[in-house]
Every structure is written in structure tokens, then in C-alpha cells.
Design a protein around this motif. Structure first.
Motif, mmCIF file in Angstrom:
data_model
loop_
_atom_site.group_PDB
_atom_site.id
_atom_site.type_symbol
_atom_site.label_atom_id
_atom_site.label_comp_id
_atom_site.label_asym_id
_atom_site.label_seq_id
_atom_site.Cartn_x
_atom_site.Cartn_y
_atom_site.Cartn_z
ATOM 1 N N GLU A 41 0.851 -1.183 0.000
ATOM 2 C CA GLU A 41 0.000 0.000 0.000
ATOM 3 C C GLU A 41 0.890 1.237 0.000
ATOM 4 O O GLU A 41 1.997 1.213 0.545
ATOM 5 N N PRO A 42 0.410 2.333 -0.591
ATOM 6 C CA PRO A 42 1.196 3.571 -0.557
ATOM 7 C C PRO A 42 1.329 4.097 0.883
ATOM 8 O O PRO A 42 0.474 3.829 1.722
ATOM 9 N N LEU A 43 2.402 4.826 1.123
ATOM 10 C CA LEU A 43 2.623 5.453 2.425
ATOM 11 C C LEU A 43 2.341 6.951 2.309
ATOM 12 O O LEU A 43 2.646 7.570 1.291
ATOM 13 N N PRO A 52 7.346 9.341 -1.365
ATOM 14 C CA PRO A 52 7.861 8.748 -2.600
ATOM 15 C C PRO A 52 8.953 7.707 -2.329
ATOM 16 O O PRO A 52 9.735 7.847 -1.396
ATOM 17 N N GLY A 53 8.965 6.664 -3.125
ATOM 18 C CA GLY A 53 10.029 5.665 -3.041
ATOM 19 C C GLY A 53 9.841 4.591 -1.983
ATOM 20 O O GLY A 53 10.736 3.771 -1.805
ATOM 21 N N PHE A 54 8.705 4.585 -1.287
ATOM 22 C CA PHE A 54 8.464 3.575 -0.262
ATOM 23 C C PHE A 54 7.008 3.131 -0.282
ATOM 24 O O PHE A 54 6.119 3.897 -0.645
ATOM 25 N N ARG A 55 6.801 1.883 0.115
ATOM 26 C CA ARG A 55 5.451 1.329 0.230
ATOM 27 C C ARG A 55 5.373 0.523 1.516
ATOM 28 O O ARG A 55 6.369 0.010 1.992
ATOM 29 N N ALA A 56 4.183 0.400 2.054
ATOM 30 C CA ALA A 56 3.966 -0.412 3.255
ATOM 31 C C ALA A 56 3.611 -1.829 2.828
ATOM 32 O O ALA A 56 2.854 -2.027 1.875
ATOM 33 N N VAL A 69 9.013 -1.007 2.386
ATOM 34 C CA VAL A 69 9.908 -1.508 1.344
ATOM 35 C C VAL A 69 9.949 -0.538 0.170
ATOM 36 O O VAL A 69 9.124 0.367 0.065
ATOM 37 N N SER A 70 10.891 -0.777 -0.730
ATOM 38 C CA SER A 70 10.960 0.010 -1.964
ATOM 39 C C SER A 70 9.904 -0.511 -2.943
ATOM 40 O O SER A 70 9.418 -1.636 -2.795
ATOM 41 N N ASP A 136 8.757 -8.329 6.021
ATOM 42 C CA ASP A 136 9.025 -6.956 6.447
ATOM 43 C C ASP A 136 10.121 -6.269 5.643
ATOM 44 O O ASP A 136 10.524 -5.161 5.947
ATOM 45 N N GLY A 137 10.635 -6.941 4.608
ATOM 46 C CA GLY A 137 11.687 -6.368 3.780
ATOM 47 C C GLY A 137 13.081 -6.578 4.321
ATOM 48 O O GLY A 137 14.052 -6.105 3.741
ATOM 49 N N SER A 138 13.220 -7.321 5.419
ATOM 50 C CA SER A 138 14.528 -7.476 6.053
ATOM 51 C C SER A 138 15.416 -8.541 5.423
ATOM 52 O O SER A 138 16.630 -8.500 5.579
ATOM 53 N N ARG A 139 14.815 -9.511 4.710
ATOM 54 C CA ARG A 139 15.638 -10.567 4.115
ATOM 55 C C ARG A 139 14.835 -11.357 3.103
ATOM 56 O O ARG A 139 13.630 -11.207 2.981
ATOM 57 N N SER A 140 15.507 -12.237 2.423
ATOM 58 C CA SER A 140 14.896 -13.049 1.369
ATOM 59 C C SER A 140 14.148 -14.250 1.939
ATOM 60 O O SER A 140 14.282 -14.578 3.111
#
Length: 185
Positions: A41-43, A52-56, A69-70, A136-140
Motif C-alpha cells: 500500500e502507498p505510504l 515517494p520511493g516507499f510502500r507499506a 519496502v521500496s 518486512d523487507g529485512s531478508r529473502s
């Protein structure tokens, strides 16, 4: 010598669910209440201005925010991790031992016991497959074979560093295709 959870503690310090008698990872997701999806979702800043450049990253079932995350980050759904685990179980005969999540669903994981163990200096060891995914965008998303039965959140890093055959799939536009390739491998 066996490395495993102490006493009757479940993996991830009680955040896991034992899977005795569960035949598939998809079934385990449902039993554990992890059959939800994540989306983006947009932030917005206070006052309504877009960031800009980030999303939740959000859980679709509860709306809970799991991370930021990006725009290039792509989710690997719990169902995709389950499909990978089902492929591993079919090919290796591994049995599902536990499934769970930590940090409100930011990390989802499976532990499977391989039927064939190994011996080190005369000590019989069990081998496990650990498959995990971070929303959460922290790892793969990852899977590895390890002699560790993961018993806490800190053990995941140790298991992956000491494990063999580590497969890591980054959260990019090609993540789903890579998950399918990993299933075939």
C-alpha cells in the motif's frame, strides 16, 4: 548428541505449532492460521502527502503493517513457501514438524525433519529443513538443510549460516518464477 528444542518447548519460543499428522504445508498453513496474503500500500505523511520511493507491506486479512519496502520489492506469499516445502517433502520424504510466525507475521517458517540423519564422530544427528520468509523487507525467502532444530528466532540465522544447500530468493519481480524453479530443483 542431538540438538533440539529443550523439553516440550515449541520452536520459536512457543510461536510455533507442532504438525504431527499433517500431510502438507498448505494444510499446515490453514491449521496455524497462516493462510493469509500480503500486499503493498502507498505510504502517506501526516497531512496526506505521499512518501515517494516507499510502500507499506500489509497483511490482507488484518491490515497490519509488516514493514516498509521500496517499490521494487515483491511479496513471496506464504502459499509459495508452502508449495516449496511440499516439493521438498515429496522428493525427500521429510515430515512436517512445525510451522509458525514471529513478530506478528513478519517472519513465517516451516521446520521439516528429514528421514535420514547422519553421524559425526559416532554421534547420530538428525537433519532438518528450515524454510522461512520475511514479509518486512529485512531478508529473502530461504530454505536450507541444518542439524539444528530451530528453537528461537535467533537460531534461524545460525541454522542458515551453518546449514547446507541454502536457497535464497530475493523479493523481486522474478521471485515467483524463482520459487517455481527451486521447487523443480
Amino acid at each position: 548428541m542431538r540438538i533440539e528444542a529443550v523439553g516440550t518447548r515449541l520452536p520459536w519460543a512457543g510461536a510455533g505449532m507442532p504438525l504431527a499428522g499433517i500431510a502438507s504445508a498448505r494444510e499446515a498453513l490453514v491449521k496455524a492460521g497462516l493462510d493469509w496474503e500480503v500486499g503493498q500500500e502507498p505510504l502517506y505523511m501526516e497531512g496526506g502527502k505521499p512518501v515517494p520511493g516507499f510502500r507499506a507491506v500489509v497483511r490482507r486479512d488484518s491490515g497490519a503493517t509488516l514493514g516498509v519496502v521500496s517499490p521494487s520489492w515483491r511479496p513471496v506469499q506464504n502459499s509459495a513457501l508452502a508449495d516449496l516445502c511440499d516439493s521438498i517433502a515429496r522428493e525427500s520424504g521429510a515430515k512436517f514438524e512445525a510451522v509458525g510466525s514471529a513478530k506478528g507475521g513478519r517472519i513465517v517458517w516451516f521446520v521439516m525433519e528429514l528421514l535420514e540423519g547422519f553421524s559425526i564422530a559416532g554421534d547420530e544427528m538428525k537433519a532438518f529443513v528450515l524454510a522461512s520468509n520475511a514479509h518486512d523487507g529485512s531478508r529473502s525467502a530461504r530454505a536450507c538443510v541444518t542439524p539444528l532444530r530451530v528453537a528461537c528466532a535467533n537460531a534461524i540465522g545460525l541454522a542458515e549460516r551453518r546449514g547446507s544447500g541454502v536457497v535464497a530468493i530475493r523479493h523481486t519481480a522474478t521471485a515467483c518464477a524463482r520459487m517455481r524453479t527451486a521447487q523443480r530443483v
